[in-house]
Design a protein around this motif. Structure first.
Motif, PDB file in Angstrom:
ATOM      1  N   LYS A  54       0.780  -1.370  -0.061  1.00  0.00           N
ATOM      2  CA  LYS A  54      -0.041  -0.126   0.035  1.00  0.00           C
ATOM      3  C   LYS A  54       1.120   1.223  -0.132  1.00  0.00           C
ATOM      4  N   ALA A  55       0.421   2.363  -0.607  1.00  0.00           N
ATOM      5  CA  ALA A  55       1.061   3.773  -0.246  1.00  0.00           C
ATOM      6  C   ALA A  55       0.984   3.997   0.922  1.00  0.00           C
ATOM      7  N   VAL A  56       2.141   4.655   1.443  1.00  0.00           N
ATOM      8  CA  VAL A  56       2.160   5.214   2.967  1.00  0.00           C
ATOM      9  C   VAL A  56       2.267   6.831   2.807  1.00  0.00           C
ATOM     10  N   TYR A  57       1.261   7.355   3.743  1.00  0.00           N
ATOM     11  CA  TYR A  57       1.655   8.935   3.955  1.00  0.00           C
ATOM     12  C   TYR A  57       2.416   8.970   5.353  1.00  0.00           C
ATOM     13  N   LEU A  58       3.418   9.272   5.451  1.00  0.00           N
ATOM     14  CA  LEU A  58       4.182   9.097   6.672  1.00  0.00           C
ATOM     15  C   LEU A  58       4.345  10.600   7.094  1.00  0.00           C
ATOM     16  N   THR A  59       3.635  10.844   8.299  1.00  0.00           N
ATOM     17  CA  THR A  59       3.912  12.374   8.760  1.00  0.00           C
ATOM     18  C   THR A  59       4.271  12.457   9.942  1.00  0.00           C
ATOM     19  N   GLY A 129      11.970  19.606  11.708  1.00  0.00           N
ATOM     20  CA  GLY A 129      10.760  20.344  12.510  1.00  0.00           C
ATOM     21  C   GLY A 129       9.587  19.458  12.096  1.00  0.00           C
ATOM     22  N   THR A 130       8.394  20.211  12.740  1.00  0.00           N
ATOM     23  CA  THR A 130       7.094  19.134  12.476  1.00  0.00           C
ATOM     24  C   THR A 130       5.912  20.289  11.899  1.00  0.00           C
ATOM     25  N   PRO A 131       4.995  20.008  11.393  1.00  0.00           N
ATOM     26  CA  PRO A 131       4.949  18.629  10.425  1.00  0.00           C
ATOM     27  C   PRO A 131       5.879  18.459   9.132  1.00  0.00           C
ATOM     28  N   THR A 132       6.582  17.267   9.024  1.00  0.00           N
ATOM     29  CA  THR A 132       7.104  16.994   7.917  1.00  0.00           C
ATOM     30  C   THR A 132       6.499  15.483   7.573  1.00  0.00           C
ATOM     31  N   SER A 133       6.430  15.520   6.009  1.00  0.00           N
ATOM     32  CA  SER A 133       5.785  14.232   5.598  1.00  0.00           C
ATOM     33  C   SER A 133       6.671  13.653   4.342  1.00  0.00           C
ATOM     34  N   TYR A 134       6.316  12.334   4.229  1.00  0.00           N
ATOM     35  CA  TYR A 134       6.819  11.620   3.074  1.00  0.00           C
ATOM     36  C   TYR A 134       5.808  10.741   2.587  1.00  0.00           C
ATOM     37  N   LEU A 135       5.680  10.759   1.329  1.00  0.00           N
ATOM     38  CA  LEU A 135       4.656   9.894   0.553  1.00  0.00           C
ATOM     39  C   LEU A 135       5.682   8.788  -0.047  1.00  0.00           C
ATOM     40  N   LEU A 136       5.245   7.434   0.442  1.00  0.00           N
ATOM     41  CA  LEU A 136       6.107   6.074   0.073  1.00  0.00           C
ATOM     42  C   LEU A 136       5.156   5.463  -1.209  1.00  0.00           C
ATOM     43  N   ASN A 137       5.618   4.907  -2.060  1.00  0.00           N
ATOM     44  CA  ASN A 137       4.925   4.089  -3.034  1.00  0.00           C
ATOM     45  C   ASN A 137       4.562   2.657  -2.418  1.00  0.00           C
ATOM     46  N   PRO A 138       3.816   2.068  -3.020  1.00  0.00           N
ATOM     47  CA  PRO A 138       3.510   0.650  -2.504  1.00  0.00           C
ATOM     48  C   PRO A 138       4.637  -0.320  -2.339  1.00  0.00           C
ATOM     49  N   GLN A 139       5.669  -0.045  -2.976  1.00  0.00           N
ATOM     50  CA  GLN A 139       6.820  -0.875  -2.877  1.00  0.00           C
ATOM     51  C   GLN A 139       8.079  -0.500  -1.774  1.00  0.00           C
ATOM     52  N   GLY A 140       7.405   0.928  -0.954  1.00  0.00           N
ATOM     53  CA  GLY A 140       8.387   1.344  -0.016  1.00  0.00           C
ATOM     54  C   GLY A 140       9.223   2.146  -0.504  1.00  0.00           C
ATOM     55  N   GLN A 141       9.267   2.808  -1.637  1.00  0.00           N
ATOM     56  CA  GLN A 141      10.285   4.108  -2.135  1.00  0.00           C
ATOM     57  C   GLN A 141       9.472   5.308  -1.726  1.00  0.00           C
ATOM     58  N   VAL A 142      10.536   6.270  -1.536  1.00  0.00           N
ATOM     59  CA  VAL A 142      10.286   7.505  -1.296  1.00  0.00           C
ATOM     60  C   VAL A 142       9.940   8.300  -2.591  1.00  0.00           C
ATOM     61  N   LEU A 143       8.452   8.811  -2.617  1.00  0.00           N
ATOM     62  CA  LEU A 143       8.280   9.411  -3.923  1.00  0.00           C
ATOM     63  C   LEU A 143       8.317  10.938  -3.525  1.00  0.00           C
ATOM     64  N   GLU A 144       7.981  11.572  -2.195  1.00  0.00           N
ATOM     65  CA  GLU A 144       7.828  12.995  -2.232  1.00  0.00           C
ATOM     66  C   GLU A 144       8.272  13.139  -0.721  1.00  0.00           C
ATOM     67  N   ILE A 145       8.869  14.489  -0.349  1.00  0.00           N
ATOM     68  CA  ILE A 145       9.089  14.926   0.908  1.00  0.00           C
ATOM     69  C   ILE A 145       8.494  16.230   0.969  1.00  0.00           C
ATOM     70  N   HIS A 146       7.926  16.648   2.089  1.00  0.00           N
ATOM     71  CA  HIS A 146       7.464  17.952   2.492  1.00  0.00           C
ATOM     72  C   HIS A 146       7.602  18.278   3.865  1.00  0.00           C
ATOM     73  N   GLN A 147       8.142  19.575   4.029  1.00  0.00           N
ATOM     74  CA  GLN A 147       8.140  20.079   5.353  1.00  0.00           C
ATOM     75  C   GLN A 147       7.151  21.195   5.284  1.00  0.00           C
ATOM     76  N   GLY A 148       6.315  21.207   6.467  1.00  0.00           N
ATOM     77  CA  GLY A 148       5.523  22.161   6.878  1.00  0.00           C
ATOM     78  C   GLY A 148       4.151  22.079   6.533  1.00  0.00           C
ATOM     79  N   LEU A 149       3.254  22.825   7.075  1.00  0.00           N
ATOM     80  CA  LEU A 149       1.783  22.636   6.799  1.00  0.00           C
ATOM     81  C   LEU A 149       1.361  22.382   5.254  1.00  0.00           C
ATOM     82  N   ARG A 150       0.699  21.400   5.154  1.00  0.00           N
ATOM     83  CA  ARG A 150       0.052  21.303   3.803  1.00  0.00           C
ATOM     84  C   ARG A 150      -1.189  21.734   3.283  1.00  0.00           C
ATOM     85  N   GLY A 151      -1.956  21.881   4.288  1.00  0.00           N
ATOM     86  CA  GLY A 151      -3.647  22.284   4.330  1.00  0.00           C
ATOM     87  C   GLY A 151      -4.399  21.343   3.560  1.00  0.00           C
TER      88      GLY A 151
END
Length: 167
Positions: A54-59, A129-151
């Motif tokens: 599964k894709a994972v949104y790690l925050t 700092g928080t929030p910091t988030s990472y989007l992982l694909n279903p194979q566990g690879q990092v697709l995206e990194i974001h620092q700060g509030l997303r909204g």
């Protein structure tokens, strides 16, 4: 050098090598996500392998972060919609003595929450700092990194796009 000093020196080197090996993983886009060194709220070890496929949104979040609370409300709504395909995992960075119960229940959070008690996961993911988030694909690879509030709007668009991109 006597034999006791040698044994102590060798033991210290082995221990340092082990500790350095624990923290050696680093986050990078396109690379496998570093392992979690975290525990669920029941004190059980938590690992990304639980959500493999599964894709994972790690925050990463903290209880005194207003932006974290705002995004976490939206993430619960998105988890309700996309939870069968994209799992939200919230990694708390507060000290162990911080009681998270009121915070989590006040936001009605039902997605997985884990604690980074030793700061190893925070270090592996280079969280400053928080929030910091990472989007992982279903194979566990990092697709995206974001620092700060997303909204709400940006999070909804990202979740929708992640479902269309089956990478």
């Amino acid at each position: 050098m006597n034999w006791r000093h040698r044994v102590k020196t060798i033991g210290l080197l082995i221990m340092l090598t082990g500790l350095l090996g624990c923290k050696e993983q680093r986050v990078a886009i396109g690379a496998p996500a570093p392992a979690l060194a975290a525990f669920d709220l029941n004190g059980q070890p938590a690992g990304l392998e639980k959500w493999h496929g599964k894709a994972v949104y790690l925050t990463f979040w903290s209880a005194d972060c207003g932006g974290c609370a705002a995004d976490m409300r939206t993430l619960q709504q998105l988890s309700d919609t996309y939870g069968d395909r994209l799992v939200v995992v919230a990694v708390n960075t507060d000290p162990q003595q911080t009681d998270l119960t009121r915070f989590i229940s006040g936001l009605h959070i039902r997605y997985p929450v884990v604690r980074d008690q030793m700061g190893i996961t925070k270090e592996r993911y280079a969280v400053i700092g928080t929030p910091t988030s990472y989007l992982l694909n279903p194979q566990g690879q990092v697709l995206e990194i974001h620092q700060g509030l997303r909204g709400e709007t940006a999070l909804a668009a990202m979740f929708k796009h992640a479902q269309q991109d089956k990478s």
